[in-house]
Write a protein that holds these residues in place. Structure first.
Motif, mmCIF file in Angstrom:
data_model
loop_
_atom_site.group_PDB
_atom_site.id
_atom_site.type_symbol
_atom_site.label_atom_id
_atom_site.label_comp_id
_atom_site.label_asym_id
_atom_site.label_seq_id
_atom_site.Cartn_x
_atom_site.Cartn_y
_atom_site.Cartn_z
ATOM 1 N N GLN A 187 0.850 -1.193 0.000
ATOM 2 C CA GLN A 187 0.000 0.000 0.000
ATOM 3 C C GLN A 187 0.887 1.244 0.000
ATOM 4 N N ARG A 220 0.347 5.392 0.423
ATOM 5 C CA ARG A 220 -0.577 6.482 0.724
ATOM 6 C C ARG A 220 0.123 7.806 0.448
ATOM 7 N N ILE A 255 -5.551 12.883 -9.946
ATOM 8 C CA ILE A 255 -5.404 11.559 -10.546
ATOM 9 C C ILE A 255 -5.752 11.674 -12.026
ATOM 10 N N VAL A 264 -6.521 4.156 -13.179
ATOM 11 C CA VAL A 264 -6.545 4.342 -11.726
ATOM 12 C C VAL A 264 -7.913 4.882 -11.318
ATOM 13 N N LEU A 297 -10.849 3.505 -8.513
ATOM 14 C CA LEU A 297 -10.869 4.382 -7.339
ATOM 15 C C LEU A 297 -12.207 4.332 -6.609
ATOM 16 N N THR A 312 -4.864 6.263 -1.302
ATOM 17 C CA THR A 312 -4.152 5.042 -0.956
ATOM 18 C C THR A 312 -4.229 4.085 -2.143
ATOM 19 N N TYR A 313 -3.079 3.692 -2.632
ATOM 20 C CA TYR A 313 -2.984 2.775 -3.763
ATOM 21 C C TYR A 313 -2.652 1.381 -3.223
ATOM 22 N N ARG A 360 -1.595 -2.387 -4.142
ATOM 23 C CA ARG A 360 -0.980 -3.157 -5.222
ATOM 24 C C ARG A 360 -0.612 -4.557 -4.744
ATOM 25 N N LEU A 366 -1.633 -2.424 -9.721
ATOM 26 C CA LEU A 366 -2.692 -1.860 -8.897
ATOM 27 C C LEU A 366 -3.919 -2.783 -8.911
ATOM 28 N N SER A 377 -6.586 -1.846 -6.424
ATOM 29 C CA SER A 377 -7.646 -0.932 -5.974
ATOM 30 C C SER A 377 -7.015 0.373 -5.505
ATOM 31 N N ALA A 378 -7.851 1.374 -5.318
ATOM 32 C CA ALA A 378 -7.391 2.670 -4.799
ATOM 33 C C ALA A 378 -8.535 3.298 -4.029
#
Length: 317
Positions: A250, A252, A263, A268, A272, A281-282, A284, A311, A313-314
Motif C-alpha cells: 500500500q 498512501r 489523478i 486508476v 478508485l 491510498t494505492y 498493489r 494496482l 484498488s485505490a
C-alpha cells in the motif's frame, strides 16, 4: 465382493482413482495434458483480453496472477466498454513443461514458453489445480531472459522437483518465509537480497519519492498469508530453488492542506473508491520470482530475477 481381476481392470480405466491415490507420488500432469492446458489458456486469455472480460479470465487464472489481471480487466472495461482497441493476440510457442511428482493436492506444473509479447524472452507460467474436480489455472507469471532460466534438477525420467514450503526445503530462506523476508527488507534494508532493480533500486526510488516536498508518501508492505497466494518452488541443479511468491503493498500519498490529489490515469480512476480530498491510498499486489540459494551456501544472497507489481484498488480520503 468384486474379484481381484475386476478391481484391477477398474483401476486401469482412465479417471479411476485408487483408494489411497491421494498418497501416491505421481506426476502432476502428463505432457499431453499440459499442452492442452496451455492451448486452452492462450485461447481464453485472448478472448478475455479482447473483450475486457474479468469473469472469463477467472476461469483460467487464479491466485496473484488472477488478482492483478482481473483488476486490470475491470478497469479497462470501464475505460473501453466496447473492448480493447489495441488488443493483439498472445501466441505461446516452443513450450517445454516442468512437471514435478507430487502427492495429494494442490498440484502444479510450469510451462516454459516463448511469447509473442516478449520477443527473445521466456515466459514461465505456473499452473495450479486444487483438486480432481477443479481445472488447471495460471497463478504466477515470470518473464526472463533465456539465459536467466536456471537448470532445474530432474529425476531419471525427466521430472523436476517441487520444493517444500517450509524448513525442509533446505534453502537460505524457506518459501513460506520469503514474503516476510522481502517486505522486512523493503522497510529496513539489509544484505539478505542481492542488489537489483527490485531490491536496492526500489528502496532508493522510494527514498527519492519520500523526499518530494509536494506530497507525503507512506508505504505499508505485508507478506501474503492467504492460501490462494501460496508460494511455489522448483529445485535447481545447484541445490537452490526458483521460487514464485506474493506480497501486498500500500502506498498512501497525502497533499498539503488547501490542495487536492490529482489523478490523471483513467485506469486508476476506474478502480478508485471514494473522493480524494487530501490523500489517496494505492493498493498493489506484487508477484516475485526469486533465485534462492541452498542453506549454507557461500553466498546466501537471494536474487530477485523478476517482479510484477500492479494496482488492484485505490481509495480516496
Amino acid at each position: 465382493m468384486a474379484s481381484a481381476a475386476v478391481l484391477a481392470a477398474l483401476a486401469a480405466l482412465p479417471g479411476c482413482v485408487t483408494v489411497h491415490g491421494e498418497r501416491a507420488v505421481v506426476p502432476a500432469v502428463t505432457e499431453a495434458e499440459a499442452a492442452k492446458v496451455l492451448d486452452h489458456f492462450t485461447g481464453t486469455n485472448n478472448e478475455a483480453n479482447r473483450t475486457n472480460d474479468a469473469a472469463l479470465n477467472a476461469t483460467i487464472e487464479t491466485g496473484a496472477l488472477g488478482a492483478v489481471d482481473q483488476a486490470g480487466l475491470r478497469a479497462r472495461r470501464i475505460v473501453h466498454p466496447g473492448g480493447d482497441p489495441d488488443h493483439q493476440d498472445l501466441e505461446l510457442t516452443d513450450a517445454r513443461f516442468l512437471i514435478p511428482r507430487q502427492a495429494g493436492w494442490p498440484k502444479f506444473f510450469v510451462a516454459d514458453t516463448a511469447s509473442s509479447q516478449s520477443p527473445g524472452k521466456r515466459w514461465l507460467l505456473v499452473f495450479t489445480r486444487g483438486g480432481v474436480e477443479e481445472g488447471w489455472k495460471a497463478s504466477y507469471l515470470s518473464v526472463l531472459e533465456s539465459s536467466a532460466v536456471p537448470e532445474f534438477a530432474e529425476d531419471g525420467e525427466g521430472h523436476v522437483e517441487a520444493v517444500p514450503s517450509g524448513e525442509s526445503a533446505r534453502l537460505a530462506v524457506a518459501p513460506n518465509d520469503l514474503g516476510k523476508t522481502y517486505t522486512d527488507y523493503l522497510r529496513e534494508g539489509g544484505d539478505v537480497f542481492a542488489d537489483g532493480p527490485a531490491t536496492s533500486g526500489l528502496r532508493q526510488e522510494r527514498g527519492k519519492t519520500a523526499a518530494n516536498p509536494g506530497a507525503r508518501t507512506q508505504w505499508a508492505d505485508l507478506p501474503a498469508r492467504d492460501a490462494r497466494f501460496a508460494p511455489v518452488g522448483l529445485r535447481t541443479e545447484d541445490g537452490g530453488a526458483l521460487v514464485f511468491f506474493t506480497t501486498h503493498h500500500q502506498m498512501r500519498q497525502t497533499v498539503p492542506q488547501g490542495y487536492k490529489p490529482q489523478i490523471k490515469d483513467p485506469y486508476v480512476k476506474a478502480l478508485l473508491e471514494g473522493t480524494p480530498q487530501q490523500s489517496v491510498t494505492y493498493v498493489r499486489l506484487g508477484l516475485q520470482t526469486a533465485a534462492v540459494p541452498p542453506a549454507g551456501a557461500d553466498d546466501p544472497g537471494i536474487r530477485l530475477v523478476y517482479r510484477l507489481q500492479r494496482l488492484t484498488s485505490a481509495k480516496g480520503d
